[in-house]
Design a protein around this motif. Structure first.
Motif, PDB file in Angstrom:
ATOM      1  N   GLU A 143       1.359  -2.105  -0.725  1.00 17.65           N
ATOM      2  CA  GLU A 143       1.956  -1.029  -1.511  1.00 17.65           C
ATOM      3  C   GLU A 143       1.184   0.272  -1.410  1.00 17.65           C
ATOM      4  O   GLU A 143       1.723   1.342  -1.705  1.00 17.65           O
ATOM      5  CB  GLU A 143       2.071  -1.442  -2.976  1.00 17.65           C
ATOM      6  N   SER A 144      -0.068   0.189  -0.981  1.00 17.33           N
ATOM      7  CA  SER A 144      -0.885   1.400  -0.881  1.00 17.33           C
ATOM      8  C   SER A 144      -0.600   2.212   0.382  1.00 17.33           C
ATOM      9  O   SER A 144      -1.044   3.352   0.502  1.00 17.33           O
ATOM     10  CB  SER A 144      -2.376   1.039  -0.929  1.00 17.33           C
ATOM     11  N   PHE A 145       0.153   1.631   1.336  1.00 16.69           N
ATOM     12  CA  PHE A 145       0.451   2.385   2.556  1.00 16.69           C
ATOM     13  C   PHE A 145       1.884   2.189   3.065  1.00 16.69           C
ATOM     14  O   PHE A 145       2.278   2.808   4.054  1.00 16.69           O
ATOM     15  CB  PHE A 145      -0.537   2.042   3.680  1.00 16.69           C
ATOM     16  N   LEU A 146       2.675   1.349   2.405  1.00 19.60           N
ATOM     17  CA  LEU A 146       4.079   1.174   2.763  1.00 19.60           C
ATOM     18  C   LEU A 146       4.941   1.277   1.505  1.00 19.60           C
ATOM     19  O   LEU A 146       4.524   0.851   0.423  1.00 19.60           O
ATOM     20  CB  LEU A 146       4.316  -0.187   3.419  1.00 19.60           C
ATOM     21  N   SER A 147       6.136   1.816   1.665  1.00 21.33           N
ATOM     22  CA  SER A 147       7.053   1.922   0.533  1.00 21.33           C
ATOM     23  C   SER A 147       7.649   0.545   0.221  1.00 21.33           C
ATOM     24  O   SER A 147       7.640  -0.356   1.067  1.00 21.33           O
ATOM     25  CB  SER A 147       8.180   2.900   0.865  1.00 21.33           C
ATOM     26  N   PRO A 148       8.197   0.372  -0.980  1.00 20.51           N
ATOM     27  CA  PRO A 148       8.859  -0.903  -1.305  1.00 20.51           C
ATOM     28  C   PRO A 148       9.965  -1.261  -0.314  1.00 20.51           C
ATOM     29  O   PRO A 148      10.134  -2.428   0.034  1.00 20.51           O
ATOM     30  CB  PRO A 148       9.412  -0.652  -2.711  1.00 20.51           C
TER      31      PRO A 148
END
Length: 556
Positions: A143-148
C-alpha cells in the motif's frame, strides 16, 4: 740618438708584422639564416556547439627555405571539445577551451590557436543501473507504493507482488543528483534513470558511480528556457458518462464500431464501466474545454515530457485517439468505451525524435500500473526514425525482448495490464512496443474491409505474426480539437477502437486474465483458423469474443 732611432725602426717593423699576421687569419662572417616561423590566423576562435558553423583556420609561414615543405598536420589537444579537419576547419563538439595545433611536417615549427566553445544545448542520458539498491519500502506493505486498484488487479489474476514493484533506492537517486543534472524519468522495472544536464561531460562522472553499468545519450537539443508559466496542477474531471439503457445511436462513429460488431457488447450494457484505461500519447490540447468531452470521466492527466509539464497544452493526436473510445454524445458520436475511466498521459515530444521518448513511455506505463489501470492504449511506435544513427532500430531488434519500450510492455503485461498498441504506419515491419508478444498489435482496414496501404505488418524475428487483429483505421471517424467529427487515417485510430471494445469485453467477463483477453480477441477474428499477413488473425467479432469468454469462465 742613433740607437733610439734604430729601436723605433725595429718596433715599427714588429708592429706591422703582427697586424699583418692577424689580418691573414680572419674569415669573413656568413650571413645568418632567418628562422622559420609559423602562426595560425586567427589566433583565437569562438564557436557555438548548438549551431552548424565551424571556422576555417589558415597558417602563415615566414622565412621558409627553398625546397622545404610548407605542409602542416592539424590536430586538437582535446578532440572532445573541438575537432579539426585535414584542411584546417575546426568544428565545435562540446563546451570548453582547447587548442588546435598546426605542426610543420619538417618539424621546424608548431603554432597554436585557442578555441573556445560555448553550448546552448541540453543533454539527456539514460543511466543503466547494475541493480536498484536497497529500498526503504517492503513488498509486505504494498500500500505504500501501489494503489488499491493496482493491488486488486494483481490479486484477481494471481500475480504476486515482488521486488520488481519496489522503487529505485533513494540513495542511488541522491548520488545521481549530486553529480548534477535533473532526473526526468526512471524505471523500477528496467533499472534505469534518465537525467537532463547542461554539461555533456557529466557522462564521465555518471559512469564512475559504482552502481551504474552504462550511460547512453538519448536526447540532445536546445536548452530549456525558464518558463514563467505556473506549474501544472492536475484536477480530475468527473463526467456524467452513463449512457441510456437503449441501443446507441453512434452518429458518425457507426463504422468504427460496426466493423467489429461492437454493438453486441453495448446492447448488453457493457460500455466500459469500471474499467480504467490509460491513453499514452503526444498530448491532449484543450481537452477539458472541448465540448465533445464534457462528460468523459478523466481520473487524472500527466505529462512525462521534461520540457512541458502540462498534458493539455500541446498536440491534437491524443484528442483524436481518445475520442475513438471516450466520446459520449449519442446521436452525434459515441466511442467504443464511453463509460470507462481515463488517464491521459503525455510521453511524446512532438518537436524531436529521440530515444528519451521510450524512457518517458516506460515511466508512464509504470505510473499507470501504480494507479491501477486495467488497459493501456498506445498509439505510438518507434522504428528507424531516431536522429542518432546508433539508436535507429533495425528489423532484427524487433524480437519482442530487446527494445526498451518492448521490455517495459512485457513487464506491464506480467502485472496484469492489457497493452493495446498500434502496428504502425510504415507499410513495413512492426516497431516497438507493438512487437511485444504480450501486446495486442492493431492494424488498420478501410470500411470495405481491405487492409490499409499504410499498415505495418510482418513476421517478427522470432516467428510471430503482427498485427494481431485489425480494426477501422482508413478514414476512421474522430473528434477534433474543436469538438467536431472528421475522418482521419492511421493505425493510431484502429488501436483505440479495439482498445475500447476490449474494455467492454473485460467488463462483461472480469474473470479473464489479460493474456486470455488477447487470446479471445484473436480467436474471435475472421482469419483465426488460418492467420495471414497483413491481417494477422483478421477482423475481431465481439459477439464471438463474448461466446469464447463465456466458455472460458464458465468453469470458474
Amino acid at each position: 740618438m742613433k740607437l733610439h732611432a734604430h729601436h723605433l725602426y725595429l718596433t715599427s717593423i714588429v708592429f706591422c708584422l703582427f697586424f699583418s699576421a692577424c689580418k691573414k687569419t680572419e674569415t669573413p662572417e656568413a650571413p645568418e639564416t632567418p628562422v622559420t616561423t609559423i602562426s595560425i590566423v586567427p589566433g583565437e576562435v569562438k564557436l557555438a556547439n548548438d549551431s552548424f558553423f565551424g571556422a576555417r583556420l589558415e597558417v602563415k609561414i615566414q622565412n621558409l627555405q627553398p625546397g622545404e615543405s610548407s605542409s602542416v598536420i592539424w590536430s586538437s589537444e582535446n578532440p572532445r571539445i573541438a575537432r579539426v579537419t585535414e584542411e584546417g576547419i575546426v568544428w565545435p563538439d562540446a563546451a570548453g577551451e582547447t587548442y588546435v595545433l598546426a605542426t610543420m611536417v619538417n618539424g621546424k615549427g608548431v603554432a597554436k590557436c585557442k578555441v573556445v566553445v560555448t553550448d546552448g544545448n541540453d543533454y539527456k542520458f539514460r543511466l543503466v543501473l547494475k541493480d536498484k539498491g536497497q529500498s526503504n519500502l517492503s513488498i509486505s506493505n504494498p500500500e505504500s507504493f501501489l494503489s488499491p486498484k493496482a493491488i486488486e488487479r494483481r490479486h484477481k489474476q494471481n500475480i504476486p507482488i515482488d521486488a520488481s514493484d519496489l522503487p529505485i533506492s533513494p540513495e542511488y537517486l541522491k548520488a545521481i543528483q549530486q553529480v548534477g543534472g535533473t532526473i526526468v524519468a526512471k524505471s523500477k522495472w528496467l533499472n534505469t534513470v534518465s537525467v537532463n544536464c547542461t554539461d555533456e561531460f557529466l557522462i564521465d562522472k555518471y559512469k564512475a558511480l559504482p552502481f551504474v553499468k552504462d550511460v547512453i545519450l538519448v536526447w540532445e537539443g536546445k536548452r530549456k528556457e525558464i518558463s514563467t508559466a505556473p506549474k501544472y496542477i492536475d484536477v480530475p474531471q468527473i463526467g456524467a458518462n452513463h449512457t441510456p439503457d437503449v441501443p446507441l445511436d453512434y452518429g458518425t462513429a457507426f463504422n468504427n464500431i460496426n466493423i467489429n460488431n461492437g454493438q453486441a457488447l453495448h446492447n448488453k450494457g457493457f460500455r466500459g464501466e469500471g474499467i480504467d484505461i490509460a491513453v499514452i500519447d503526444a498530448g491532449f490540447i484543450n481537452f477539458k474545454t472541448n465540448p465533445a468531452f464534457k462528460n468523459v470521466n478523466v481520473k487524472g492527466a500527466k505529462s512525462f515530457v521534461y520540457e512541458n509539464d502540462n498534458p493539455y497544452s500541446k498536440d491534437n493526436h491524443g484528442i483524436w485517439v481518445t475520442s475513438c473510445m471516450a466520446t459520449n454524445l449519442p446521436g452525434t458520436y459515441v466511442g467504443t468505451a464511453p463509460e470507462a475511466n481515463y488517464w491521459l498521459l503525455r510521453t511524446e515530444d512532438e518537436a524531436t525524435e529521440y530515444p528519451i521518448e521510450e524512457d518517458y513511455w516506460v515511466n508512464a506505463v509504470e505510473y499507470a500500473d501504480s494507479v491501477g489501470v486495467n488497459i493501456i492504449n498506445s498509439s505510438l511506435y518507434y522504428t528507424a526514425g531516431y536522429y542518432f544513427p546508433y539508436t535507429k532500430y533495425k528489423f532484427e531488434d524487433m524480437d519482442g525482448k530487446t527494445a526498451l519500450a518492448t521490455r517495459g510492455a512485457n513487464i506491464a503485461a506480467s502485472k496484469g495490464i492489457l497493452i493495446v498498441n498500434c502496428a504502425g504506419n510504415e507499410s513495413s515491419w512492426v516497431g516497438t512496443p507493438a512487437d511485444s508478444p504480450h501486446a495486442l498489435a492493431i492494424g488498420a482496414i478501410y470500411s470495405n474491409l481491405a487492409i490499409s496501404a499504410f499498415t505495418s505488418w510482418g513476421i517478427t524475428v522470432d516467428g510471430r505474426m503482427k498485427p494481431d487483429v485489425v480494426a477501422l483505421g482508413g478514414s476512421a471517424s474522430v473528434i477534433n480539437e474543436s469538438g467536431n467529427s472528421e475522418t482521419r487515417s492511421g493505425t493510431s485510430y484502429a488501436s483505440p477502437i479495439m482498445c475500447g471494445l476490449a474494455a467492454c469485453l473485460w467488463q462483461a467477463y472480469p474473470k479473464l486474465t489479460n493474456a486470455e483477453l488477447i487470446q479471445v480477441i484473436r480467436q474471435s477474428a475472421d482469419r483465426a483458423a488460418k492467420p495471414e499477413v497483413p491481417y494477422g488473425y483478421g477482423i475481431a467479432n465481439m459477439q464471438k469474443a463474448m461466446d469464447l469468454s463465456k466458455a472460458i469462465t464458465a468453469s470458474r
